[in-house]
Design an enzyme around this catalytic site. Structure first.
Site, PDB file in Angstrom:
ATOM      1  CD  GLU A  74      -9.830  -1.221   8.474  1.00 38.47           C
ATOM      2  OE1 GLU A  74      -8.888  -1.866   8.982  1.00 38.47           O
ATOM      3  OE2 GLU A  74      -9.768  -0.703   7.344  1.00 38.47           O
ATOM      4  CD  GLU A  76      -2.946  -1.202   2.283  1.00 39.12           C
ATOM      5  OE1 GLU A  76      -2.667  -0.613   3.333  1.00 39.12           O
ATOM      6  OE2 GLU A  76      -4.005  -1.812   2.110  1.00 39.12           O
ATOM      7  CG  ASP A  90      -7.672  -5.284   5.183  1.00 42.89           C
ATOM      8  OD1 ASP A  90      -7.057  -5.648   6.207  1.00 42.89           O
ATOM      9  OD2 ASP A  90      -7.827  -4.093   4.888  1.00 42.89           O
TER      10      ASP A  90
END
Lengths: 656, 656
Positions: A380, A273, A352
């Site tokens: 998250e 990333e 993820d």
């Protein structure tokens, strides 16, 4: 506990059983002092008595001591526990073991002092039980201070530097020790400019944190940037095979250990990333990891090298590339090439941290590499600590997962179990008071991966509400126990994932990641939905598994329902093993999920008066948001699929 | 022009025709000094000569002078232009008129000095031609310094205060005068804390800006917060009928005019997207506006009260509420209640500056109210100055729009034409050099709303590239002239709007605003798409128009194609007046749009060598991004609708 801070799972009364008794403590060393401090404080509160290194034999109710026998059996962290002839005994070879033994007694409470129990040995299944804090020193303009943090600012950093007052950090260490966590990485894996300097001229700030955590047996780790030799050292390269670069890391690391003799090591997100990494120099990830391993190994440190490597600039039009394959494709060829001081840190799923993913096929596929498995305690994608979502059952499924001829994940993870922390400077630590259960459960599963999560939950309830009535305990258990499955019901169905608002990842957006560069697609059209990851007709991801999973996942007939859309693109009319069609399953689970949230909210409301008012109010307020959010999920998901499929709900409920 | 700053439409050579001649200037006053300065500078460069107030009669090529005749005809801003007996004459009653007359001569260039032309009268159709700068003094954490700004930071504000060096502001004023703009609001309509204080203790900074703009005939306005009596004045209320509140505004305004005697007035965004307003006190918008009008009227000022009032917390499930109706529903009942000093500022369309909207039905529906029409020169939804999108034709359509028994919009807008500026501190002023054409065109259309936009474009080309070859002029014209329709083709089809990424509004996201609280929906399902706003079966919005539009918009058979999905929900197979189905229109226009961008890019590439290299490079770089962006739009829109409708492209092109 500092004033105004929630005691979490060390409610004062949780130490009543110990604190009201006569305790003998034998041995010396810093952690023995911690044990003594804990017992002395409990005795002060509850009227018991503590004696150090007495030569007489008592009578004592509890004897805590360092012994010399059995270090090969117990290690530094294990202990024996017995209850014989009216005395409960904990014996360990090291200070940490004694501390964990004490908290074992605390967990048992009165039960630790009743009946006869011949000596039992306890030791952690995994030597490393670690929290990664994605904390920035400086507030990041987009990500704020704690990346993916939902509990306020950082516990460690404030106003651009380490907090001067470390009382809260010390209290945090105490909570972590009580659930068995023994390592913390204190800064974000995305290492920005200010944070990079923690490695060099700002290492003193890290040393202060290490000092506060050390009495609870917690070692401090640091996230570093692979480009540090350039950005901090002024070199022209960070090539891992360059001798000057190797020298720079050796010298930087020597200075780190000068400041923190028990420093745990580095955490690295490289070529991931946008973070720098060895690819820039045509080097492999093992060459990158081994560079840092060589620097820390002389001091007994470890490098945690994250395997979260994939193309985050994928073209959504390209259906051949599959992000789920990436970690396996990148790393399996490197098996055997990583140094002993390097641990490859693998996310538990191939994507993820979605609410439902299969276990990463990389775990188990690198027998000659030390692997750590990474979980995400911070919620998250699972409600951001505004929704109750207790993840114990999900983690337990992951840790028990095994391939036909392999060990369960909980044993494959020789390099440790690591989690992204859900803690901040919020008075309740985790924003949502019930999210504390996730942190506690993580620690306990890292100690014993095959533990029954429901029993761990009850431990947490017992420690957090030590004098709870049966009704309160049952209520707490009921609102937490099924909350993950409830969350799954009202969010992304059947393993499809990523139907979230881009960026912040809170709330639904079915197409939010559908045409994005992140490799996260569901391919819903008017006829069907899902990603074909079969070997026969799809991306081949299913073939990365061994038996029996490769075969089971390969066909929609044998693939478990809950992962069907992860592995297959099927028509809306496809009939699940449950007997329902995919589309009816979507409708039903979304209606059910909202109903279950409403029920949990009612249960919680009925506990008013049994729970501390501030805590009750905070949870009540969050249940309002959870219910609003669950309805939004239900209505958006159901409307999206009704509009797309044209199939009406068989029960005729209102879909907008 | 300050060093390093693009001269835009006052390229030095644009003043050659004036600067190489003998000019007489008659009259006095600050703006006559500006005129003199312009001519003298041009003569210095090109060898001409300028004489002040000579008693002899020449011979002069150009005579610029203030006259005393015809003020009722010319007003403060008009002028007469003639070319007789070898002398070109501009006569005005006021300094502004003379300045505009000079720039008229500049626009004509050599043509101003050839042939015989009997006196022509020029005066602006609209007295107020204004730019609203959505500039923040302090950088806003989400919106940056210039809200919806795509050209760098603010021209006016830097490091939290007014720029010390106002040379750039002066140069800006000069450019604006050259296209006829005579008013600027210098701060964002969303008034944050620092900006609120410009009204009171920081008015001196505004006065500095006003000082720099005054020589070019530009009056300065200020956006203020309706809550200022509370936040700045320490009062307990901002109720517009409260005498203390009225007194506070009167006194604050008196001080403003002490600092800026020609201050233009206030701009107010009230009860809109979270800004405070009169609703909090149970008062109407006219009561709110009249409060401020009473404060500025004694000084000749005006309040611009924005009509952008709607429910931005709408429930997407509610299909009865229609944001498009909101301005009309809120304001038409108040017609006749606004004070003379209040101008109601209405966005040109009923939604929010989409690439295609109908004209707001509010315009023309309030005959007893002074209306200003607001355009958006900054390309929020039209490519953000990374895409070429010259909006002249769209604005011209709006300004020429008329109801059966009404005047065209350009005449209804008695309160002026206002636009959100596209300028920042970028060296090219507007980020994309070709976006300068939007600003120039806006000014010229505000002067003459029925001007032919293509001719205005050629004016801009002539002034910006004064010595252009025929090939360059034709090339510039071709890449700009059709660019709005090209942009429309590859973005949201048939008036549907809002298929953009939420928040920043750049790039496609078909469902980005579909399940949002913003009142922006397309209701696409597997069968069809569009919003039914008919009276017969929809929200009734079409009924807000007079004849003939109410009738035309009411039925899909008579509704213009380009607005079909704004007014109707139709099946994908619905046949347009063009003979194509809706779905095939979507596919075709998206393929065409990308092709047209590719062609424009090629044309631009062919102009290398004819255009200043820095400007050419900047535009070339932006064309790369435009082409990438157009492809992304094409592929996402086409894929979305193929997946949803299942209808293949009749030409078999690749859709992903």
């Amino acid at each position: 506990m500092p004033e105004g801070v929630d005691p979490a799972w060390l409610a004062p009364a949780a130490l009543r059983a110990v604190g009201s008794r006569r305790t003998l403590i034998r041995g010396s060393g810093p952690l023995v002092e911690t044990v003594h401090g804990e017992v002395a404080e409990a005795c002060r509160r509850f009227g018991g008595r503590v004696v150090r290194d007495a030569s007489d034999d008592g009578p004592y109710d509890l004897a805590l001591g360092l012994g010399t026998e059995g270090p090969e059996l117990l290690g530094e962290e294990g202990f024996t526990f017995a209850c014989e002839g009216g005395t409960t005994t904990v014996t360990a070879c090291g200070g940490r073991g004694l501390l964990y033994g004490l908290f074992h007694v605390v967990r048992l409470g009165e039960a630790a002092f009743s009946g006869e129990r011949s000596p039992q040995t306890h030791r952690p299944a995994l030597a490393l039980r670690m929290l990664d804090h994605w904390d920035n020193v400086a507030v990041h303009p987009v990500m704020g201070q704690v990346e993916r943090g939902y509990a306020g600012g950082s516990l460690f950093w404030e106003d651009g530097r380490a907090r001067g007052d470390l009382e809260r950090v010390r209290a945090y260490g105490r909570l972590l020790a009580a659930c068995g966590i023994n390592a913390i990485s204190v800064n974000n894996v995305n290492v920005h400019a200010a944070e990079a300097r923690l490695l060099t001229d700002r290492i003193g700030e890290v040393a202060d944190i290490a000092y506060a955590l050390r009495p609870y047996g917690i070692r401090t780790h640091l996230s570093v940037s692979f480009a540090a030799p350039i950005t901090l050292g002024g070199l022209s390269t960070a090539d891992p095979l360059d001798e000057v670069v190797r020298g720079w890391w050796a010298e930087a690391t020597r200075r780190v250990y000068e400041a923190i003799p028990d420093f745990g090591g580095y955490v690295v997100k490289a070529d991931s990333e946008g973070q720098p990494g060895p690819f820039a120099y045509g080097r492999s990830h093992s060459e990158g990891a081994n560079l840092l391993a060589a620097a820390v190994e002389p001091f007994g440190g470890t490098v945690h090298w994250r395997a979260f490597v994939y193309d985050h600039r994928q073209d959504w039009r390209d259906r051949a590339t599959d992000r789920a394959r990436a970690a396996y494709d990148h790393f399996v060829p490197l098996d055997g090439e990583f140094a002993a001081g390097a641990v490859l840190q693998v996310k538990h799923g191939p994507m993820d941290f979605q609410v439902r993913e299969p276990v990463s096929p990389l775990i188990g596929a690198m027998p000659r590499t030390r692997l750590a498995v990474e979980l995400q305690v911070t919620q998250e994608y699972t409600g951001q600590q505004r929704h109750v979502c207790w993840l114990g059952p999900m983690w337990s499924e992951v840790l028990r997962f095994r391939q036909e001829r392999g060990l369960p994940v909980g044993e494959v993870a020789r390099g440790g179990l690591v989690a992204v922390s859900n803690v901040g400077d919020d008075p309740f630590w985790t924003g949502h008071p019930l999210a504390q259960a996730n942190l506690y459960t993580f620690g306990r599963l890292a100690w014993q991966p095959d533990a029954e999560p429901g029993e761990v939950l009850d431990e947490w309830i017992g420690l957090t509400y030590p004098e709870a009535s049966e009704r309160l305990s049952a209520g707490l258990h009921s609102v937490l126990d099924g909350s993950w499955r409830t969350y799954e019901k009202y969010t992304a169905p059947l393993g499809v994932g990523f139907m979230v608002q881009p960026g912040h990842h809170y709330g639904p957006s079915v197409d939010g990641y559908e045409y994005s560069p992140w490799g996260t697609y569901h391919f819903a059209d008017r006829d069907g939905i899902g990603v074909d990851r079969s070997v026969a007709s799809g991306t081949g991801f299913a073939g990365q598994y061994g038996a029996p999973w490769a075969g089971l996942y390969e066909s929609p007939d044998t693939c478990p329902d809950e992962l069907l859309l992860f592995f297959h693109h099927v028509p809306y009319g496809h009939v699940l093993k449950s007997g329902k069609t995919v589309i009816q399953h979507i409708y039903d689970t979304h209606f059910e999920g909202v109903e279950e949230v409403g029920q949990a909210r009612s249960v919680w409301a009925s506990l008013a008066g049994l729970v501390d008012p501030a805590r009750h109010a905070r949870v009540s307020e969050r249940y309002e948001e959870q219910l609003r959010g669950a309805r939004e999920w239900r209505d958006q998901i159901n409307s999206y699929f009704l509009r797309k499929s044209g199939v009406p709900d068989s029960r005729g409920r209102r879909i907008h």
